[in-house]
Design an enzyme around this catalytic site. Sequence first.
Site, PDB file in Angstrom:
ATOM      1  N   HIS A  44       3.110  -9.271   1.357  1.00 43.06           N
ATOM      2  CA  HIS A  44       4.054  -8.144   1.310  1.00 43.06           C
ATOM      3  C   HIS A  44       4.673  -8.019   2.706  1.00 43.06           C
ATOM      4  CE1 HIS A  44       5.124  -3.817   1.333  1.00 43.06           C
ATOM      5  NE2 HIS A  44       5.112  -3.878   0.020  1.00 43.06           N
ATOM      6  N   ASP A  61      -5.307  -7.274   3.811  1.00 46.95           N
ATOM      7  CA  ASP A  61      -4.460  -6.251   3.204  1.00 46.95           C
ATOM      8  C   ASP A  61      -5.039  -5.984   1.813  1.00 46.95           C
ATOM      9  OD1 ASP A  61      -2.602  -4.952   1.658  1.00 46.95           O
ATOM     10  OD2 ASP A  61      -0.890  -6.129   2.346  1.00 46.95           O
ATOM     11  N   GLN A 118      -3.642  -4.041  -2.982  1.00 48.96           N
ATOM     12  CA  GLN A 118      -3.642  -4.308  -4.426  1.00 48.96           C
ATOM     13  C   GLN A 118      -5.027  -4.664  -4.960  1.00 48.96           C
ATOM     14  OE1 GLN A 118      -1.247  -3.494  -6.228  1.00 48.96           O
ATOM     15  NE2 GLN A 118       0.514  -3.480  -4.863  1.00 48.96           N
ATOM     16  N   LYS A 146      -2.446   4.071  -4.173  1.00 53.68           N
ATOM     17  CA  LYS A 146      -2.599   3.027  -5.200  1.00 53.68           C
ATOM     18  C   LYS A 146      -3.974   3.110  -5.866  1.00 53.68           C
ATOM     19  CE  LYS A 146       0.397  -0.207  -2.710  1.00 53.68           C
ATOM     20  NZ  LYS A 146       1.719  -0.090  -3.315  1.00 53.68           N
ATOM     21  N   CYS A 167       9.180  -6.224  -2.287  1.00 54.28           N
ATOM     22  CA  CYS A 167       8.856  -6.276  -0.844  1.00 54.28           C
ATOM     23  C   CYS A 167       8.124  -7.567  -0.490  1.00 54.28           C
ATOM     24  CB  CYS A 167       8.047  -5.058  -0.397  1.00 54.28           C
ATOM     25  SG  CYS A 167       8.906  -3.509  -0.675  1.00 54.28           S
TER      26      CYS A 167
HETATM   27  N1  C6P Z   1       3.395  -2.487  -2.581  1.00 57.40           N
HETATM   28  C1  C6P Z   1       4.598  -2.556  -4.665  1.00 57.40           C
HETATM   29  O1  C6P Z   1       5.323  -2.074  -5.532  1.00 57.40           O
HETATM   30  P1  C6P Z   1       2.179   1.160   1.444  1.00 57.40           P
HETATM   31  O2  C6P Z   1       3.635   1.231   1.111  1.00 57.40           O
HETATM   32  O3  C6P Z   1       1.942   1.211   2.928  1.00 57.40           O
HETATM   33  O4  C6P Z   1       1.325   2.092   0.684  1.00 57.40           O
HETATM   34  O5  C6P Z   1       1.689  -0.285   0.931  1.00 57.40           O
HETATM   35  C2  C6P Z   1       2.331  -1.435   1.391  1.00 57.40           C
HETATM   36  C3  C6P Z   1       1.789  -2.643   0.710  1.00 57.40           C
HETATM   37  C4  C6P Z   1       1.082  -3.569   1.442  1.00 57.40           C
HETATM   38  N2  C6P Z   1       0.530  -4.649   0.876  1.00 57.40           N
HETATM   39  C5  C6P Z   1       0.672  -4.909  -0.431  1.00 57.40           C
HETATM   40  C6  C6P Z   1       0.020  -6.123  -1.006  1.00 57.40           C
HETATM   41  C7  C6P Z   1       1.384  -4.014  -1.231  1.00 57.40           C
HETATM   42  O6  C6P Z   1       1.523  -4.285  -2.535  1.00 57.40           O
HETATM   43  C8  C6P Z   1       1.972  -2.867  -0.649  1.00 57.40           C
HETATM   44  C9  C6P Z   1       2.805  -1.922  -1.467  1.00 57.40           C
HETATM   45  C10 C6P Z   1       4.134  -1.677  -3.527  1.00 57.40           C
HETATM   46  O7  C6P Z   1       4.207  -3.727  -4.714  1.00 57.40           O
HETATM   47  C11 C6P Z   1       5.262  -0.904  -2.920  1.00 57.40           C
HETATM   48  S1  C6P Z   1       6.410  -1.936  -2.068  1.00 57.40           S
END
Ligand code: C6P
Length: 410
Positions: free
Chosen positions: A126, A204, A207, A230, A368
């Site tokens: 991401h 990270d 997910q 999430k 993203c």
């Molecule tokens: N992905 C998706 O629709 P934040 O925005 O900081 O809570 O998470 C960022 C992020 C980082 N790593 C991974 C693997 C992610 O999937 C995400 C967030 C969402 O896939 C929103 S872009």
Amino acid sequence: MTIAYDTARVRADFPILSRVHHADVPLVYLDNAATSQKPQAVLDAVDHFYRHDNANVHRGLHLLSEAATEAYESARRKVAGFINARSWREIVFTRGTTESINLVAQAWARTHLRPGDIILSTVMEHHANIVPWQMVTAATSAEVHYIPLEPDGALDLDAVKQALDAGRVRLLTVTHASNVLGTVNPIRKLAQMAHAAGAFILVDGAQAVAHQPVDVAALDVDFYAFSGHKMCAPTGIGVLYGRREILEAMPPWMGGGDMIEQVTLAGSTYAAPPNRFEAGTPPIAGAVGLGAAVDYLTGIGMEAVHARVSELTAYTLAWLADIPGVQVIGRAPHRAPVVAFTVKGLHAHDTAQMLDLSGIAVRAGHHCAMPLHTDLGLPATVRASLALYTSRAEIDTFARALRDIAHVHA
Ligand code: C6P
């Protein structure tokens, strides 16, 4: 003894799931990778906090401030237990995964990277696990290198080894689960490889943490980042797990209230972690909500959640394999409940909009993860992402609607 997973009971805990979409069709929420829905227990915990305990933390000597501080710190202890951290001192509250990764980039990497050092990332990341490293390497004359993928969407482990063997990698930074391919990476093995090469590993977990048990001690990782929203908690709260001795050796990245020991006009000394990394008034109610989400998920059991979402993912994949014109992206054997696909003859956005008319919420675009889509040679994909409350009936509704859409445009 196996206790049957009671989806209907889990669903009843989430008020939003009974709302109607577009006036007449029930909501089928399959955008859980973007953000999850919130159970009543989390809504109640946040409501209770604001009604009964609201005050700033770590500051006042009055009863309310003590209650707020206890609620905030008790959430930290719950999170530490949830991921099996050795101590609550290893849990830093942030706004989310993005901020957690930026914290490591600015506080650790900016001070430790030397020209020529390498941050090793992967093509499936991401943007939150790419851009912060590009920013910090540009400022330090270090480099970011990216591990390529196997044709099925798994990481090329030989390439990881080769990159680490070169001896210049300071940090391997990798997603636990891809938000597009669904690939679940072998984190324990990657940690062993990184450590053998003298590098740290950052994971990270955005997910992964809502769908499977995560044990940072067993995984032997140095940093683990994730977002509350999430995993059934409110937005605006996230976590950086950091190994205690590493956090203790890191300077702060933001200055302000609550992160100091002493301040004079000539200079300041800093509090011990985690406070050192929590400048300013933190997201107190968010942390309380995250603590309630941890209790909620623990009550169901993360093993049970994992078994449930894995079974449902397999069910979804089997359905989609049967629909002519639909191509699933990513076939790695270990996968999170994320299914990205394309429909022949249709732009991803059009597919998502047509599904929306049937009450089905999915995401479309690059999610993203633009470098990954470039690597796949696709401008965009549609993504259905599941959660512990997704039902088989919802997958049937989604797959039937998709079948009709793909049929008309074939
Ligand atoms: N992905 C998706 O629709 P934040 O925005 O900081 O809570 O998470 C960022 C992020 C980082 N790593 C991974 C693997 C992610 O999937 C995400 C967030 C969402 O896939 C929103 S872009």
